[in-house]
Scaffold this motif. Structure first.
Motif, PDB file in Angstrom:
ATOM      1  N   GLN A   1      -8.766 -13.117  30.612  1.00 45.32           N
ATOM      2  CA  GLN A   1      -7.586 -12.193  30.065  1.00 45.32           C
ATOM      3  C   GLN A   1      -7.548 -10.977  30.424  1.00 45.32           C
ATOM      4  O   GLN A   1      -8.489 -10.467  30.816  1.00 45.32           O
ATOM      5  N   PRO A   2      -6.393 -10.395  30.446  1.00 41.27           N
ATOM      6  CA  PRO A   2      -6.317  -9.107  30.721  1.00 41.27           C
ATOM      7  C   PRO A   2      -6.604  -8.062  29.589  1.00 41.27           C
ATOM      8  O   PRO A   2      -6.862  -8.527  28.732  1.00 41.27           O
ATOM      9  N   ASP A   3      -6.852  -7.021  29.930  1.00 41.76           N
ATOM     10  CA  ASP A   3      -7.178  -6.023  28.909  1.00 41.76           C
ATOM     11  C   ASP A   3      -5.964  -6.004  27.715  1.00 41.76           C
ATOM     12  O   ASP A   3      -4.875  -5.962  28.226  1.00 41.76           O
ATOM     13  N   ASP A   4      -6.436  -5.456  26.530  1.00 37.56           N
ATOM     14  CA  ASP A   4      -5.467  -5.426  25.560  1.00 37.56           C
ATOM     15  C   ASP A   4      -4.391  -4.518  25.836  1.00 37.56           C
ATOM     16  O   ASP A   4      -3.086  -4.875  25.376  1.00 37.56           O
ATOM     17  N   GLU A   5      -4.719  -3.561  26.303  1.00 36.30           N
ATOM     18  CA  GLU A   5      -3.644  -2.556  26.567  1.00 36.30           C
ATOM     19  C   GLU A   5      -2.542  -2.824  27.708  1.00 36.30           C
ATOM     20  O   GLU A   5      -1.563  -2.375  27.560  1.00 36.30           O
ATOM     21  N   MET A   6      -2.875  -3.850  28.197  1.00 41.05           N
ATOM     22  CA  MET A   6      -1.940  -4.240  29.340  1.00 41.05           C
ATOM     23  C   MET A   6      -1.028  -5.344  28.611  1.00 41.05           C
ATOM     24  O   MET A   6       0.276  -5.531  29.327  1.00 41.05           O
ATOM     25  N   VAL A   7      -1.195  -5.938  27.775  1.00 37.99           N
ATOM     26  CA  VAL A   7      -0.372  -7.027  26.960  1.00 37.99           C
ATOM     27  C   VAL A   7       0.928  -6.712  26.684  1.00 37.99           C
ATOM     28  O   VAL A   7       1.697  -7.460  27.004  1.00 37.99           O
ATOM     29  N   ALA A   8       1.164  -5.461  26.502  1.00 33.22           N
ATOM     30  CA  ALA A   8       2.630  -4.796  26.215  1.00 33.22           C
ATOM     31  C   ALA A   8       3.526  -5.168  27.353  1.00 33.22           C
ATOM     32  O   ALA A   8       4.804  -5.126  27.005  1.00 33.22           O
ATOM     33  N   ASN A   9       3.126  -5.311  28.460  1.00 29.89           N
ATOM     34  CA  ASN A   9       3.769  -5.354  29.628  1.00 29.89           C
ATOM     35  C   ASN A   9       4.419  -6.686  30.112  1.00 29.89           C
ATOM     36  O   ASN A   9       5.114  -6.735  30.929  1.00 29.89           O
ATOM     37  N   ILE A  10       3.813  -7.679  29.220  1.00 30.37           N
ATOM     38  CA  ILE A  10       4.146  -9.065  29.769  1.00 30.37           C
ATOM     39  C   ILE A  10       5.630  -9.414  29.075  1.00 30.37           C
ATOM     40  O   ILE A  10       6.136  -9.079  28.195  1.00 30.37           O
ATOM     41  N   GLN A  11       6.142  -9.936  30.263  1.00 26.29           N
ATOM     42  CA  GLN A  11       7.618 -10.255  29.892  1.00 26.29           C
ATOM     43  C   GLN A  11       7.744 -11.953  29.690  1.00 26.29           C
ATOM     44  O   GLN A  11       8.593 -12.544  29.465  1.00 26.29           O
ATOM     45  N   ALA A  12       6.751 -12.537  30.910  1.00 21.28           N
ATOM     46  CA  ALA A  12       6.941 -13.942  31.031  1.00 21.28           C
ATOM     47  C   ALA A  12       6.637 -14.699  29.794  1.00 21.28           C
ATOM     48  O   ALA A  12       5.717 -14.006  28.876  1.00 21.28           O
ATOM     49  N   HIS A  13       7.143 -15.935  29.517  1.00 20.92           N
ATOM     50  CA  HIS A  13       6.599 -16.782  28.518  1.00 20.92           C
ATOM     51  C   HIS A  13       5.263 -17.467  29.088  1.00 20.92           C
ATOM     52  O   HIS A  13       5.122 -17.560  30.188  1.00 20.92           O
ATOM     53  N   LEU A  14       4.455 -17.603  28.222  1.00 20.89           N
ATOM     54  CA  LEU A  14       3.046 -18.048  28.543  1.00 20.89           C
ATOM     55  C   LEU A  14       2.631 -19.303  27.847  1.00 20.89           C
ATOM     56  O   LEU A  14       3.016 -19.872  26.705  1.00 20.89           O
TER      57      LEU A  14
ATOM     58  N   GLU B   1      -5.381 -13.337  21.933  1.00 17.37           N
ATOM     59  CA  GLU B   1      -4.364 -13.933  21.106  1.00 17.37           C
ATOM     60  C   GLU B   1      -3.726 -12.719  20.099  1.00 17.37           C
ATOM     61  O   GLU B   1      -2.436 -12.651  19.822  1.00 17.37           O
ATOM     62  N   LYS B   2      -4.815 -12.098  19.490  1.00 15.94           N
ATOM     63  CA  LYS B   2      -4.359 -10.917  18.513  1.00 15.94           C
ATOM     64  C   LYS B   2      -3.499  -9.909  19.176  1.00 15.94           C
ATOM     65  O   LYS B   2      -2.461  -9.351  18.554  1.00 15.94           O
ATOM     66  N   ALA B   3      -3.849  -9.661  20.736  1.00 11.45           N
ATOM     67  CA  ALA B   3      -2.774  -8.701  21.258  1.00 11.45           C
ATOM     68  C   ALA B   3      -1.420  -9.198  21.545  1.00 11.45           C
ATOM     69  O   ALA B   3      -0.417  -8.637  21.420  1.00 11.45           O
ATOM     70  N   LEU B   4      -1.448 -10.511  22.005  1.00 13.23           N
ATOM     71  CA  LEU B   4       0.019 -11.106  22.069  1.00 13.23           C
ATOM     72  C   LEU B   4       0.551 -11.039  20.763  1.00 13.23           C
ATOM     73  O   LEU B   4       1.923 -11.009  21.001  1.00 13.23           O
ATOM     74  N   LYS B   5       0.115 -11.457  19.605  1.00 12.24           N
ATOM     75  CA  LYS B   5       0.695 -11.544  18.210  1.00 12.24           C
ATOM     76  C   LYS B   5       1.120  -9.970  18.083  1.00 12.24           C
ATOM     77  O   LYS B   5       2.413  -9.779  17.585  1.00 12.24           O
ATOM     78  N   ALA B   6       0.194  -9.056  18.204  1.00 13.29           N
ATOM     79  CA  ALA B   6       0.794  -7.415  18.038  1.00 13.29           C
ATOM     80  C   ALA B   6       1.676  -7.100  18.754  1.00 13.29           C
ATOM     81  O   ALA B   6       2.486  -6.346  18.153  1.00 13.29           O
ATOM     82  N   ASN B   7       1.788  -7.655  19.929  1.00  8.76           N
ATOM     83  CA  ASN B   7       3.097  -7.283  20.784  1.00  8.76           C
ATOM     84  C   ASN B   7       4.048  -7.951  20.847  1.00  8.76           C
ATOM     85  O   ASN B   7       5.246  -7.871  21.581  1.00  8.76           O
TER      86      ASN B   7
ATOM     87  N   LYS C   1       4.816 -11.310  21.751  1.00 11.01           N
ATOM     88  CA  LYS C   1       4.743 -12.114  23.104  1.00 11.01           C
ATOM     89  C   LYS C   1       5.107 -13.460  22.561  1.00 11.01           C
ATOM     90  O   LYS C   1       4.332 -14.097  21.790  1.00 11.01           O
ATOM     91  N   ALA C   2       5.685 -14.385  23.545  1.00 10.56           N
ATOM     92  CA  ALA C   2       6.167 -15.636  23.517  1.00 10.56           C
ATOM     93  C   ALA C   2       4.893 -16.608  24.265  1.00 10.56           C
ATOM     94  O   ALA C   2       4.772 -16.273  25.470  1.00 10.56           O
ATOM     95  N   TYR C   3       4.311 -17.195  23.395  1.00 10.29           N
ATOM     96  CA  TYR C   3       2.994 -17.848  24.033  1.00 10.29           C
ATOM     97  C   TYR C   3       2.863 -19.309  23.124  1.00 10.29           C
ATOM     98  O   TYR C   3       3.255 -19.317  22.041  1.00 10.29           O
ATOM     99  N   THR C   4       2.287 -20.099  24.005  1.00 10.85           N
ATOM    100  CA  THR C   4       1.734 -21.329  23.223  1.00 10.85           C
ATOM    101  C   THR C   4       0.536 -21.416  24.006  1.00 10.85           C
ATOM    102  O   THR C   4       0.266 -21.533  25.184  1.00 10.85           O
ATOM    103  N   ALA C   5      -0.554 -22.010  23.097  1.00 12.22           N
ATOM    104  CA  ALA C   5      -1.921 -22.093  23.590  1.00 12.22           C
ATOM    105  C   ALA C   5      -2.413 -23.484  23.079  1.00 12.22           C
ATOM    106  O   ALA C   5      -2.205 -23.990  21.951  1.00 12.22           O
ATOM    107  N   TYR C   6      -3.122 -24.348  24.003  1.00 17.08           N
ATOM    108  CA  TYR C   6      -3.813 -25.568  23.502  1.00 17.08           C
ATOM    109  C   TYR C   6      -5.076 -25.493  23.860  1.00 17.08           C
ATOM    110  O   TYR C   6      -5.653 -25.055  25.021  1.00 17.08           O
TER     111      TYR C   6
END
Length: 294
Positions: free
Chosen positions: A211-224, A243-249, A251-256
């Motif tokens: 995973q990327p560092d938490d502070e990097m997550v804000a830059n994500i534009q792609a769906h994951l 996941e916590k960082a994705l939710k905080a920012n 971000k669109a994601y789905t995980a299995y």
């Protein structure tokens, strides 16, 4: 030699292989420890045969008549210079196609990942599968030497090589310009980092990737779309914070998380392969790309 059924192999064997495949154990130590599990009807030879890659297990041949598959070269200005890659797309394509960058594990573009690139093409995409070992002569023909070679390269330079592959594919005359990335293990980390670094990336699918560092997550534009094996405690340890960082920012994601699946469960050339999980994860991946790249 007939391979042993996975259920007959001690789970510790797969953990040993994971340590070996990720350079945390030398081959001699790996074989010595593996021999401890050669008990009853199991021999060291049969264990090795069951967990090591078997590249006869290829689904889509390189010369498949339904595909145009070739080796191309592109320039990676910030990475390794000239990179060789497999470029594959369906012969009967009507018009331009969405693109997928396919990123290998920590051993270069071996036959399995090249096969995955062709599977993506069979699903209706134009795919590029780069070999980050190109500056060192390319994948050497076996994974042991491939891992040794890949350790000689800086992973951030290799990241730039795959970002350059994105640029090449996005601007290819047969591509619509809508491009996603899928990667496995090391390639999973690359997929996550491309989501951070490439604003125009439409979709990223990391299979059991770092995973990327938490502070990097804000830059994500792609769906994951993220795939994890339940037994892969090493990679999974970083998922809650990610996941916590994705939710905080927002971000669109789905995980299995695939039950009873090991790290590397999608790789059908090794003993860690989980057919049910792999087929479901790949179907979800293709459906995800069709939704986000068209």
């Amino acid at each position: 030699m007939k391979k042993i059924d996975n259920k007959d192999i001690n789970p510790q064997v797969f953990k040993l292989y994971d340590d070996y495949a990720h350079n945390r154990m030398e081959r001699r130590e790996f074989i010595e420890k593996l021999s401890l599990y050669a008990v009853g009807g199991l021999t060291l030879t049969s264990l090795m045969s069951s967990i090591m890659p078997d590249y006869d297990a290829i689904q889509i041949a390189q010369d498949n008549p339904e595909l145009n598959t070739e080796t191309i070269e592109y320039t990676s200005p910030k990475g390794g210079g000239t990179i060789k890659a497999q470029l594959s797309r369906p012969k009967d394509a009507k018009g331009k196609l969405p693109g997928i960058v396919v990123v290998h594990e920590n051993r270069g573009l071996n036959p399995h990942i090249a096969d995955v690139g062709r599977r993506a093409a069979m699903a209706g995409f134009i795919s590029i599968s780069p070999d980050a070992l190109s500056p060192l002569g390319g994948y050497p023909g076996n994974d042991d030497d491939g891992r040794t070679m890949q350790r000689k390269r800086d992973r951030n330079e290799m990241l730039e090589d795959f970002i350059s592959a994105f640029d090449f594919l996005k601007n290819h005359p047969e591509c619509t310009g809508n491009v996603g990335v899928v990667g496995f293990c090391f390639g999973g980390w690359i997929s996550n980092m491309m989501a951070v670094k490439v604003p125009d990336l439409k979709a990223a699918v990391p299979f059991y990737g770092g995973q990327p560092d938490d502070e990097m997550v804000a830059n994500i534009q792609a769906h994951l779309l993220l795939h994890f094996g339940e037994l892969d405690t090493r990679v999974n340890a970083g998922w809650p914070d990610y996941e916590k960082a994705l939710k905080a920012n927002d971000k669109a994601y789905t995980a299995y998380v695939y039950p009873n699946a090991n790290h590397g469960f999608h790789n059908d050339t090794t003993g860690r392969f989980d057919k049910e999980a792999a087929e479901l994860a790949w179907k979800r991946t293709i459906d995800f790309f069709r939704e986000n790249l068209n």
